[in-house]
Design a protein around this motif. Structure first.
Motif, PDB file in Angstrom:
ATOM      1  N   ALA A  47       0.838  -1.200   0.000  1.00  0.00           N
ATOM      2  CA  ALA A  47       0.000   0.000   0.000  1.00  0.00           C
ATOM      3  C   ALA A  47       0.872   1.248   0.000  1.00  0.00           C
ATOM      4  N   GLY A  48       0.262   2.379  -0.337  1.00  0.00           N
ATOM      5  CA  GLY A  48       0.910   3.681  -0.196  1.00  0.00           C
ATOM      6  C   GLY A  48       2.198   3.822  -0.976  1.00  0.00           C
ATOM      7  N   GLU A  99      -0.747  -9.853  -7.269  1.00  0.00           N
ATOM      8  CA  GLU A  99      -1.451 -10.234  -8.491  1.00  0.00           C
ATOM      9  C   GLU A  99      -1.446  -9.083  -9.494  1.00  0.00           C
ATOM     10  N   GLU A 100      -1.614  -7.864  -8.997  1.00  0.00           N
ATOM     11  CA  GLU A 100      -1.629  -6.696  -9.883  1.00  0.00           C
ATOM     12  C   GLU A 100      -0.284  -6.484 -10.566  1.00  0.00           C
ATOM     13  N   LEU A 101       0.800  -6.717  -9.813  1.00  0.00           N
ATOM     14  CA  LEU A 101       2.131  -6.393 -10.318  1.00  0.00           C
ATOM     15  C   LEU A 101       2.906  -7.603 -10.839  1.00  0.00           C
ATOM     16  N   GLY A 102       2.374  -8.797 -10.641  1.00  0.00           N
ATOM     17  CA  GLY A 102       3.112  -9.979 -11.056  1.00  0.00           C
ATOM     18  C   GLY A 102       4.367 -10.176 -10.235  1.00  0.00           C
ATOM     19  N   ALA A 103       4.245 -10.019  -8.923  1.00  0.00           N
ATOM     20  CA  ALA A 103       5.402 -10.138  -8.029  1.00  0.00           C
ATOM     21  C   ALA A 103       5.948 -11.561  -8.036  1.00  0.00           C
ATOM     22  N   GLN A 104       7.250 -11.657  -7.904  1.00  0.00           N
ATOM     23  CA  GLN A 104       7.925 -12.947  -7.883  1.00  0.00           C
ATOM     24  C   GLN A 104       7.590 -13.723  -6.617  1.00  0.00           C
ATOM     25  N   PRO A 127      -2.067 -10.086   4.736  1.00  0.00           N
ATOM     26  CA  PRO A 127      -1.951 -11.089   3.653  1.00  0.00           C
ATOM     27  C   PRO A 127      -2.878 -10.813   2.473  1.00  0.00           C
ATOM     28  N   GLY A 128      -4.107 -10.387   2.760  1.00  0.00           N
ATOM     29  CA  GLY A 128      -5.058 -10.137   1.685  1.00  0.00           C
ATOM     30  C   GLY A 128      -4.625  -8.989   0.789  1.00  0.00           C
ATOM     31  N   ARG A 129      -4.223  -7.890   1.404  1.00  0.00           N
ATOM     32  CA  ARG A 129      -3.776  -6.730   0.633  1.00  0.00           C
ATOM     33  C   ARG A 129      -2.504  -7.054  -0.134  1.00  0.00           C
ATOM     34  N   LEU A 130      -1.647  -7.850   0.483  1.00  0.00           N
ATOM     35  CA  LEU A 130      -0.394  -8.248  -0.149  1.00  0.00           C
ATOM     36  C   LEU A 130      -0.669  -9.120  -1.376  1.00  0.00           C
ATOM     37  N   THR A 181       5.853 -13.088  -2.270  1.00  0.00           N
ATOM     38  CA  THR A 181       5.345 -12.240  -1.193  1.00  0.00           C
ATOM     39  C   THR A 181       5.571 -12.933   0.151  1.00  0.00           C
ATOM     40  N   GLU A 182       5.680 -12.120   1.190  1.00  0.00           N
ATOM     41  CA  GLU A 182       5.778 -12.651   2.546  1.00  0.00           C
ATOM     42  C   GLU A 182       4.991 -11.720   3.467  1.00  0.00           C
ATOM     43  N   ALA A 183       4.100 -12.297   4.264  1.00  0.00           N
ATOM     44  CA  ALA A 183       3.310 -11.510   5.211  1.00  0.00           C
ATOM     45  C   ALA A 183       3.859 -11.711   6.625  1.00  0.00           C
ATOM     46  N   PHE A 184       4.444 -10.663   7.185  1.00  0.00           N
ATOM     47  CA  PHE A 184       4.933 -10.701   8.562  1.00  0.00           C
ATOM     48  C   PHE A 184       5.189  -9.275   9.035  1.00  0.00           C
TER      49      PHE A 184
END
Length: 251
Positions: free
Chosen positions: A27-28, A59-64, A51-54, A66-69
């Motif tokens: 975000a931001g 998905e929008e950017l095609g990230a290689q 996790p949801g926002r991540l 992600t990690e939620a912590f």
């Protein structure tokens, strides 16, 4: 006589083949930096608490990856860096922020945390980046300009804000040839700013448009553009770059 057409060569994306980690990238300012890095050809690794926002950002950017912590958890941060596959080139950190309040109303623990939290996060990222970030790569941290002036309401935030530039410069020396820079932002128009100000957000925007030398409000895309420049320009290290539209001079 006909004029010959001028052929303008296609511009090569400036982060092509590089990997950018954005801590606070869902975000931001972090999300805008990730978008711009992706446009410049970078592979992305996004870190965030939600996790949801991540997932939506990835998905929008095609990230290689992600990690939620919580990035302020040293153990979780160390595990994240240890588990990274292959070297990385740049780390942008937007997590963390100042704590405000009159000093005499803060406990000793609150003062200690307010002064050290942001610097400790920078230190832990830097410590874990050793051996992971390629030579010539960079760490980009976020600070601010708003708390540079001492006032009753800012409390320990002023001390913390003014400590970060020298802290960043010291890390740049210790991590060389990996580069370390600090972005000091004023008010930035982000969803977080809107949620904090609530009904006052439009009033604040109008005030800034009327008073800032640039005649407009600084947005997340402005900060993202600076962050990408700090990644790309390999002559920049150990410095603090203000981006507040001149807010500190007219406040």
């Amino acid at each position: 006589m006909e004029e010959s057409a001028v052929t303008i060569p296609a511009r090569t994306p400036e982060l092509l083949g590089q990997t950018v980690v954005v801590i606070g990238g869902s975000a931001g300012i972090g999300l805008e930096t990730a978008k711009r890095a992706r446009t410049e050809g970078a592979e992305l690794v996004l870190v965030g608490r939600d996790p949801g926002r991540l997932k939506r950002a990835a998905e929008e950017l095609g990230a290689q990856r992600t990690e939620a912590f919580d990035a302020t958890d040293p153990a979780a941060l160390a595990t994240f860096f240890q588990d990274l596959q292959g070297p990385i080139d740049h780390v942008m950190v937007t997590a963390g922020g100042p704590s405000y309040g009159p000093l005499l109303e803060m406990s000793a623990t609150e003062v200690r945390d307010a002064i050290s939290d942001h610097a400790v996060l920078e230190l832990e990222v830097a410590r874990n980046a050793v051996g992971r970030v390629r030579p010539g790569g960079s760490l980009v941290f976020m600070g601010g300009t708003g708390a540079r002036r001492v006032s009753r309401g800012l409390g320990a935030a002023s001390a913390a804000t003014n400590a970060l530039p020298s802290f960043t410069a010291s890390l740049a020396l210790e991590l060389a040839p990996v580069r370390v820079n600090l972005i000091a932002a004023g008010f930035v128009d982000t969803p977080l700013s809107a949620s904090l100000l609530g009904d006052r957000i439009e009033e604040r925007r109008a005030e800034l448009r009327a008073t800032l030398p640039i005649g407009r409000v600084v947005g997340a895309a402005d900060v993202a553009a600076l962050a990408i420049h700090l990644m790309v320009n390999t002559a920049l290290t150990g410095a603090t770059y203000d981006i507040d539209g001149g807010q500190q001079f007219v406040s």
